[in-house]
Design an enzyme around this catalytic site. Structure first.
Site, mmCIF file in Angstrom:
data_model
loop_
_atom_site.group_PDB
_atom_site.id
_atom_site.type_symbol
_atom_site.label_atom_id
_atom_site.label_comp_id
_atom_site.label_asym_id
_atom_site.label_seq_id
_atom_site.Cartn_x
_atom_site.Cartn_y
_atom_site.Cartn_z
ATOM 1 N N LYS A 189 54.407 37.201 17.139
ATOM 2 C CA LYS A 189 53.187 36.814 17.955
ATOM 3 C C LYS A 189 52.044 36.357 17.139
ATOM 4 O O LYS A 189 51.134 37.014 16.471
ATOM 5 C CB LYS A 189 52.479 38.087 18.770
ATOM 6 N N GLU A 265 47.557 45.506 7.711
ATOM 7 C CA GLU A 265 47.118 44.683 6.729
ATOM 8 C C GLU A 265 45.578 44.274 7.300
ATOM 9 O O GLU A 265 45.671 43.322 8.098
ATOM 10 C CB GLU A 265 47.663 43.465 6.346
ATOM 11 N N CYS A 300 41.268 37.265 3.232
ATOM 12 C CA CYS A 300 40.932 38.727 3.545
ATOM 13 C C CYS A 300 40.610 39.479 2.341
ATOM 14 O O CYS A 300 39.542 40.040 2.234
ATOM 15 C CB CYS A 300 42.551 39.453 3.881
ATOM 16 N N GLU A 399 32.170 42.893 7.491
ATOM 17 C CA GLU A 399 33.091 41.568 6.869
ATOM 18 C C GLU A 399 32.512 40.628 7.768
ATOM 19 O O GLU A 399 32.578 40.499 8.942
ATOM 20 C CB GLU A 399 34.670 41.806 7.507
#
Ligand code: NAD
Length: 495
Positions: A189, A265, A300, A399
């Site tokens: 997906k 992750e 990331c 973040e």
């Protein structure tokens, strides 16, 4: 060397509306619903993708389950899978430019970076796991002589993969390649805003000889399509890259369904620590600026918290600001751009809100902080440097996933370690020092999946990438990633 005229030809090609790839065929959503794909380059509609529902996902999962169980892939010799995956890598290399341009139109990453980090990196990943799969052995256990203990590595069955929009091909390949190499069937997906290049990979996989039903792609939103994948009783392992909020939900879905293994992750707020004895402060400033601003900070492992030793703080910040201002931000399909578009309008608005919040909390905006090139219709933002960010401020703890750097001074090694470990995240870190003893002390004290020393952001397939703390629990890349897609099965044979 990329050729601008070839890119320009590809950039204007019409993109047909896209369906899912299920059981080797392209299919519309069962509801007939679609989602518009909008390019961050100019805010214009590119095409539509199928708006997948739970029914589409269930069809893909049953197709994957049937294909896995009948052994058309899982029971082939590893050397056969190796051949097919090498062929897929070759096809990705053949179509690398077209795949890259398609992906850039979809997600806005600057093309020089996307060519290497997306298409070429995906091809290299398929090659890496193709090469690995016929070199991994089971074990004979050191039992007594009256028993034979065999440890088999078996494919897990159906792997569900859910990936984000910031490097869809690279991150997709990190999951698909080892999962297929190990003999599993996969249902992927993609992010609803970056599906196009992964749909194309599914077509190339069929061309390479991956059997129908072994690699399926279902597009759509996380809530409609992703949730059904995570809640399925027929998915054995879920491999996810994305935000912590979604990662948490996936663990709940696993608990509510079949306790499938979830590899997560997740995000980061990675510290990049510059000591006054760094070997080359000019180089440190250049690499640190690239480490946060490339791909508009949508990386990331971006070094989004710059911790600078007090006595060099002001000079170092000036250097970083010079680099930030020198970056050419613009059309990601123009070879002279160094930074492309922010991925979407909501992402750009969120980035700008982080800057406003930081100012409200007392930080100084040293450069950047504004939307630019609005006349293009696209989503572009200046690289932004904020100083006087306190360790508990929003910008030091949350973040952003955008081109916003938070700078905080530190006194000494102990202070640097305290600041570095002072968030819920533990994905990456950077460290600039000539002192070997200090480097090793810091590597062991910093809680992160990777610590870069006298560089920032380097890596290749030979080393794992994964976080600790709330940056997640799984590892992509390297020999270790294969373990996620194998079950260990013991045979205990009385002789
Ligand atoms: P996201 O969590 O919003 O979405 C990621 C994927 O999850 C998408 O495909 C989305 O459709 C799907 N999803 C969303 N809600 C879902 C649900 N309820 N059920 C199932 N699936 C769902 O993240 P994003 O905004 O696409 O990506 C950015 C995040 O990814 C950042 O936090 C970034 O740090 C992280 N990231 C981590 C790594 C790493 O290796 N650790 C790499 C790249 C990005």
């Amino acid at each position: 060397m990329l050729d601008q005229s070839a890119i320009d030809t590809l950039r204007s090609a019409a993109i047909p509306d896209q369906g899912h790839v299920i059981d080797g065929r392209t299919e519309a959503a069962q509801t007939g619903e679609t989602l518009d794909v909008v390019s961050p380059i100019d805010g214009r509609r590119l095409c539509s993708i199928a708006a997948g529902s739970a029914a589409d996902m269930e069809r893909a999962i049953s197709s994957a389950r049937a294909a896995f169980e009948d052994g058309r892939w899982s029971k082939t010799a590893p050397v056969h899978r190796k051949k097919v995956l090498h062929k897929l890598a070759g096809l990705i290399e053949r179509d690398a430019l077209a795949l890259t341009v398609l992906g850039v139109r979809d997600n806005g990453t600057e093309i020089n970076m996307a060519y290497k980090a997306e298409a070429l990196s995906a091809a290299a990943t398929f090659r890496y796991y193709a090469e690995l799969v016929d070199k991994v052995y089971g074990e004979i256990a050191p039992t007594g002589s009256n028993v034979l203990g065999l440890v088999h590595r078996a494919p897990v069955g159906v792997v569900g993969a859910i990936v984000p929009w910031n490097f869809p091909l690279m991150i997709g390949a990190w999951k698909i390649a080892p999962a297929l190499a190990a003999g599993n069937a996969v249902v992927l997906k993609p992010a609803e805003t970056a599906s196009l290049s992964l749909l194309r990979i599914a077509e190339l996989a069929l061309e390479a000889g991956v059997p129908e039903g072994i690699f399926n792609v279902v597009t759509g939103t996380g809530v409609a399509a992703g949730e059904a994948l995570a809640l399925s009783m027929e998915v054995d392992v879920l491999a996810f890259t994305g935000s912590g909020a979604t990662g948490r939900r996936l663990l709940t879905y696993s608990a509510q369904s079949n306790l499938k293994r979830c590899y997560l992750e997740l995000g980061g707020k990675s510290p990049n620590i510059v000591f006054n004895d760094a070997p080359d402060l000019a180089e440190a400033a250049k690499v640190s600026a690239a480490g946060i601003f490339r791909n508009s900070g949508q990386v990331c492992v971006a070094g989004s918290r710059l911790l600078v030793q007090e006595d060099i703080h002001d000079d170092f910040v000036s250097e970083i600001c010079k680099h930030a201002e020198a970056f050419r931000v613009g059309d990601p399909l123009d070879l002279s751009s160094q930074i492309g578009a922010v991925h979407s309008l909501p992402q750009l608005e969120a980035d700008l809100r982080f800057v406003a919040t930081a100012e409200e909390e007392g930080a100084d905006r040293r450069t950047g902080g504004a939307r630019i090139l609005q006349e293009t219709g696209g989503y572009y933002m200046q690289p932004t440097v904020m100083t006087s960010v306190r360790p508990t401020d929003t910008l030091a703890t949350k973040e952003v996933f955008g081109p916003v750097l938070a700078v905080t001074p530190f006194r000494d090694e102990e202070d640097a370690i305290r600041l570095a470990n002072g968030t819920e995240f533990g994905l990456a870190a950077g460290l600039w020092t000539q002192n070997l003893g200090r480097a090793h002390r810091m590597i062991s004290a910093i809680r992160a999946g990777v610590v870069h020393v006298n560089t920032y952001g380097g890596a290749d397939l030979t080393v794992p990438l994964g976080g600790v703390k709330q940056s997640g629990n799984g590892h992509d890349k390297s020999l270790h990633a294969l373990d996620k897609y194998h079950d260990l099965k013991t045979a205990w044979i009385q002789l």
